[in-house]
Design a protein around this motif. Structure first.
Motif, short mmCIF file in Angstrom:
data_model
loop_
_atom_site.label_atom_id
_atom_site.label_comp_id
_atom_site.label_asym_id
_atom_site.label_seq_id
_atom_site.Cartn_x
_atom_site.Cartn_y
_atom_site.Cartn_z
N GLY A 35 0.72 -1.31 0.02
CA GLY A 35 0.07 -0.08 -0.04
C GLY A 35 0.80 1.15 -0.07
O GLY A 35 2.01 1.30 0.49
N TRP A 36 0.39 2.31 -0.47
CA TRP A 36 1.19 3.68 -0.52
C TRP A 36 0.15 4.44 0.36
O TRP A 36 -1.08 4.35 0.03
N PHE A 37 0.84 5.32 1.26
CA PHE A 37 -0.15 6.02 2.19
C PHE A 37 0.33 7.64 2.30
O PHE A 37 1.53 7.89 2.06
N ARG A 38 -0.65 8.42 2.47
CA ARG A 38 -0.27 9.63 2.83
C ARG A 38 -0.50 10.03 4.28
O ARG A 38 -1.54 10.07 4.82
N GLN A 39 0.05 11.03 4.77
CA GLN A 39 -0.26 11.51 6.11
C GLN A 39 0.30 13.19 6.11
O GLN A 39 1.40 13.42 5.51
N VAL A 40 -0.42 13.95 6.67
CA VAL A 40 -0.29 15.31 6.73
C VAL A 40 -0.64 15.47 8.37
O VAL A 40 -1.35 14.74 9.00
N PRO A 41 0.08 16.53 8.81
CA PRO A 41 0.18 16.67 10.33
C PRO A 41 -1.04 17.11 10.78
O PRO A 41 -2.00 17.61 10.34
N VAL A 48 -3.62 5.70 -0.41
CA VAL A 48 -4.00 6.34 -1.67
C VAL A 48 -3.77 5.13 -2.74
O VAL A 48 -4.18 5.50 -3.97
N ALA A 49 -3.24 3.86 -2.56
CA ALA A 49 -3.18 2.88 -3.41
C ALA A 49 -2.87 1.66 -2.69
O ALA A 49 -2.17 1.75 -1.92
N ALA A 50 -3.23 0.53 -3.48
CA ALA A 50 -2.86 -0.60 -2.82
C ALA A 50 -2.80 -1.74 -3.80
O ALA A 50 -3.82 -1.56 -4.90
N LEU A 106 -6.97 -1.31 3.02
CA LEU A 106 -5.78 -0.50 2.56
C LEU A 106 -6.05 0.92 2.49
O LEU A 106 -5.49 1.77 2.41
N VAL A 107 -7.16 1.12 1.41
CA VAL A 107 -7.53 2.39 1.01
C VAL A 107 -8.81 2.88 1.64
O VAL A 107 -9.39 3.95 1.06
N THR A 108 -9.47 2.32 2.38
CA THR A 108 -10.78 2.73 3.10
C THR A 108 -10.74 2.89 4.35
O THR A 108 -11.37 3.62 5.09
N VAL A 109 -9.84 2.38 5.30
CA VAL A 109 -9.64 2.40 6.76
C VAL A 109 -8.46 3.34 6.83
O VAL A 109 -7.50 3.14 6.50
N ARG A 110 -8.76 4.35 7.69
CA ARG A 110 -7.39 5.15 8.22
C ARG A 110 -6.75 4.39 9.28
O ARG A 110 -7.14 4.02 10.07
N GLY A 111 -5.33 4.89 9.11
CA GLY A 111 -4.54 4.29 10.23
C GLY A 111 -4.03 2.78 10.17
O GLY A 111 -3.98 2.18 11.27
N VAL A 112 -4.55 2.26 9.06
CA VAL A 112 -4.32 0.58 9.08
C VAL A 112 -3.10 0.28 9.31
O VAL A 112 -1.97 0.98 8.84
N ALA A 113 -2.76 -0.94 10.08
CA ALA A 113 -1.39 -1.10 10.41
C ALA A 113 -0.94 -2.01 9.23
O ALA A 113 -1.60 -2.84 8.73
N MET A 114 0.36 -1.96 9.12
CA MET A 114 1.36 -2.81 8.15
C MET A 114 2.48 -3.41 8.80
O MET A 114 2.97 -3.12 9.76
N ASP A 115 2.95 -4.32 8.13
CA ASP A 115 3.65 -5.17 9.02
C ASP A 115 5.29 -4.33 8.54
O ASP A 115 6.13 -4.56 9.51
N PHE A 116 5.61 -3.82 7.64
CA PHE A 116 6.85 -2.95 7.39
C PHE A 116 6.62 -1.90 6.35
O PHE A 116 5.50 -1.61 5.93
#
Length: 127
Positions: A35-41, A48-50, A106-116
């Motif tokens: 997955g690719w993720f975006r975070q802002v302060p 944003v994509a998986a 991965l693209v619908t749930v905020r703050g999803v956990a990933m392994d790495f």
């Protein structure tokens, strides 16, 4: 050791394009969803994509503009971002999670956990 080495990103004007690459070592992308993720302060991390088992997933905000691909021979994952908008700005990171997963989450749930995770890179889109 597992490493997700991210490259790319930077600053562009509205309508521009950027490409992010995640070079993965220590695991095989055949066995992991990316997955690719975006975070802002001040806000939760958003997907944003998986990609999982060659199936791609995008939120509505990214459909038609972002493309996620993987190269299992090179063990890399790429996010091509076109027609960028100021609201796309943020720190982008790639993440890997072992299959099987409900990749749509991965693209619908905020703050999803990933392994790495990769180290992250700033993307800034100016108007």
């Amino acid at each position: 050791d597992v490493q997700l080495a991210q490259s790319g990103g930077g600053s562009v004007q509205t309508g521009g394009s950027l490409r992010l690459t995640c070079a993965v070592s220590g695991i095989s992308l055949d066995a992991y969803a990316i997955g690719w993720f975006r975070q802002v302060p001040g806000k939760e991390r958003v997907g944003v994509a998986a990609i999982s088992k060659r199936q791609q997933y995008y939120p509505d905000s990214a459909k038609g503009r972002f493309t996620i691909t993987i190269n299992t021979a090179q063990n890399t994952a790429v996010l091509q971002m076109n027609d960028l908008r100021p609201e796309d700005s943020g720190v982008y990171r790639c993440g890997a999670v072992e299959e099987p997963v409900h990749a749509i989450a991965l693209v619908t749930v905020r703050g999803v956990a990933m392994d790495f995770w990769s180290q992250g890179t700033q993307v800034t889109v100016s108007s």
